[in-house]
Design a protein around this motif. Structure first.
Motif, mmCIF file in Angstrom:
data_model
loop_
_atom_site.group_PDB
_atom_site.id
_atom_site.type_symbol
_atom_site.label_atom_id
_atom_site.label_comp_id
_atom_site.label_asym_id
_atom_site.label_seq_id
_atom_site.Cartn_x
_atom_site.Cartn_y
_atom_site.Cartn_z
ATOM 1 N N VAL A 43 72.563 129.141 -47.614
ATOM 2 C CA VAL A 43 72.635 129.295 -49.191
ATOM 3 C C VAL A 43 71.394 130.452 -49.478
ATOM 4 O O VAL A 43 70.576 130.703 -49.175
ATOM 5 N N GLN A 44 72.417 131.479 -50.288
ATOM 6 C CA GLN A 44 71.651 132.786 -50.827
ATOM 7 C C GLN A 44 71.158 132.672 -52.021
ATOM 8 O O GLN A 44 70.193 133.249 -52.478
ATOM 9 N N LYS A 87 70.806 122.066 -60.651
ATOM 10 C CA LYS A 87 70.147 123.192 -59.978
ATOM 11 C C LYS A 87 68.954 122.785 -59.055
ATOM 12 O O LYS A 87 68.890 123.024 -57.704
ATOM 13 N N GLN A 88 68.165 122.231 -59.591
ATOM 14 C CA GLN A 88 66.896 121.642 -59.087
ATOM 15 C C GLN A 88 67.077 120.794 -57.928
ATOM 16 O O GLN A 88 66.471 120.707 -56.936
ATOM 17 N N GLN A 89 68.152 119.735 -58.292
ATOM 18 C CA GLN A 89 68.681 118.857 -57.429
ATOM 19 C C GLN A 89 69.176 119.475 -56.013
ATOM 20 O O GLN A 89 68.769 119.142 -54.829
ATOM 21 N N TRP A 90 69.798 120.475 -56.360
ATOM 22 C CA TRP A 90 70.283 121.283 -55.065
ATOM 23 C C TRP A 90 69.416 121.888 -54.153
ATOM 24 O O TRP A 90 69.404 122.049 -53.094
ATOM 25 N N LEU A 91 68.310 122.456 -54.889
ATOM 26 C CA LEU A 91 67.484 123.154 -54.240
ATOM 27 C C LEU A 91 66.529 122.151 -53.477
ATOM 28 O O LEU A 91 66.135 122.392 -52.195
ATOM 29 N N ALA A 92 66.308 121.044 -54.183
ATOM 30 C CA ALA A 92 65.465 119.981 -53.318
ATOM 31 C C ALA A 92 66.228 119.757 -52.176
ATOM 32 O O ALA A 92 65.700 119.372 -51.077
ATOM 33 N N LEU A 94 68.222 121.480 -50.527
ATOM 34 C CA LEU A 94 68.205 122.416 -49.315
ATOM 35 C C LEU A 94 66.660 122.304 -48.628
ATOM 36 O O LEU A 94 66.479 122.506 -47.527
ATOM 37 N N GLY A 95 65.929 122.118 -49.342
ATOM 38 C CA GLY A 95 64.557 121.786 -48.830
ATOM 39 C C GLY A 95 63.672 123.214 -48.896
ATOM 40 O O GLY A 95 62.526 123.453 -48.526
#
Length: 177
Positions: A43-44, A87-92, A94-95
């Motif tokens: 993911v970029q 968006k924050q859920q997806w970032l979490a 990804l780690g």
């Protein structure tokens, strides 16, 4: 809005430029959230938009090397708090924070500054030009950079026309209209 929030892993992966040479035709005018992947599947950038397709095209023009695939969800009505929460859920999930959402954010979210892509000869001409000539020189550089971007995307099989904002060119910036 209390829509269920799909995880990034649950969403289908789409090639950035489809088999007919188009970018996300089914997302034209769609409000939603998207993640952009590079050729290695990393993911970029993760973003949301009132027109996901237009945003995907903007990112393709600004960061063509990093745009090889995407995952997206569309929603019926704008709901910034829900989009931001997912968006924050997806970032979490990804780690890690993708570079496009961190140090490379301006590259992903703002118009291309053609001054950064000037050749030595173009820079010398621009610096020595009078204030009335400088915008014309910037416009020439913008046209050259635009042609390079379009040629690169044609080589990647993009078949749809891209229209750049002509008014921005004299200020040395490139962005889609």
């Amino acid at each position: 809005m209390s829509l269920p929030a799909p995880t990034l892993a649950e969403l289908p992966f789409h090639p950035y430029i489809d088999g007919s040479g188009r970018v996300a035709p089914d997302l034209k005018g769609a409000i939603g959230l998207y993640a952009i992947f590079d050729a290695t599947g990393s993911v970029q950038y993760i973003g949301y938009s009132r027109d996901v397709r237009l945003s995907l095209l903007q990112h393709l023009v600004r960061c063509p090397q990093q745009c090889r695939g995407y995952k997206a969800i569309a929603i019926e009505r704008p709901d910034r708090p829900w989009l931001e929460a997912v968006k924050q859920q997806w970032l979490a999930e990804l780690g890690t924070v993708p570079l496009g959402n961190d140090r490379d954010r301006p590259q992903w979210e703002t118009a291309i500054d053609v001054k950064e892509r000037m050749t030595a000869a173009e820079r010398t001409a621009w610096l020595s030009a009078d204030p009335l000539t400088q915008p014309k020189l910037l416009k020439q550089v913008a046209r050259r950079v635009e042609a390079e971007i379009l040629e690169h995307l044609r080589q990647r099989s993009l078949q749809e026309p891209l229209v750049f904002n002509a008014k921005l060119k004299e200020s040395g910036r490139l962005d889609l209209k």
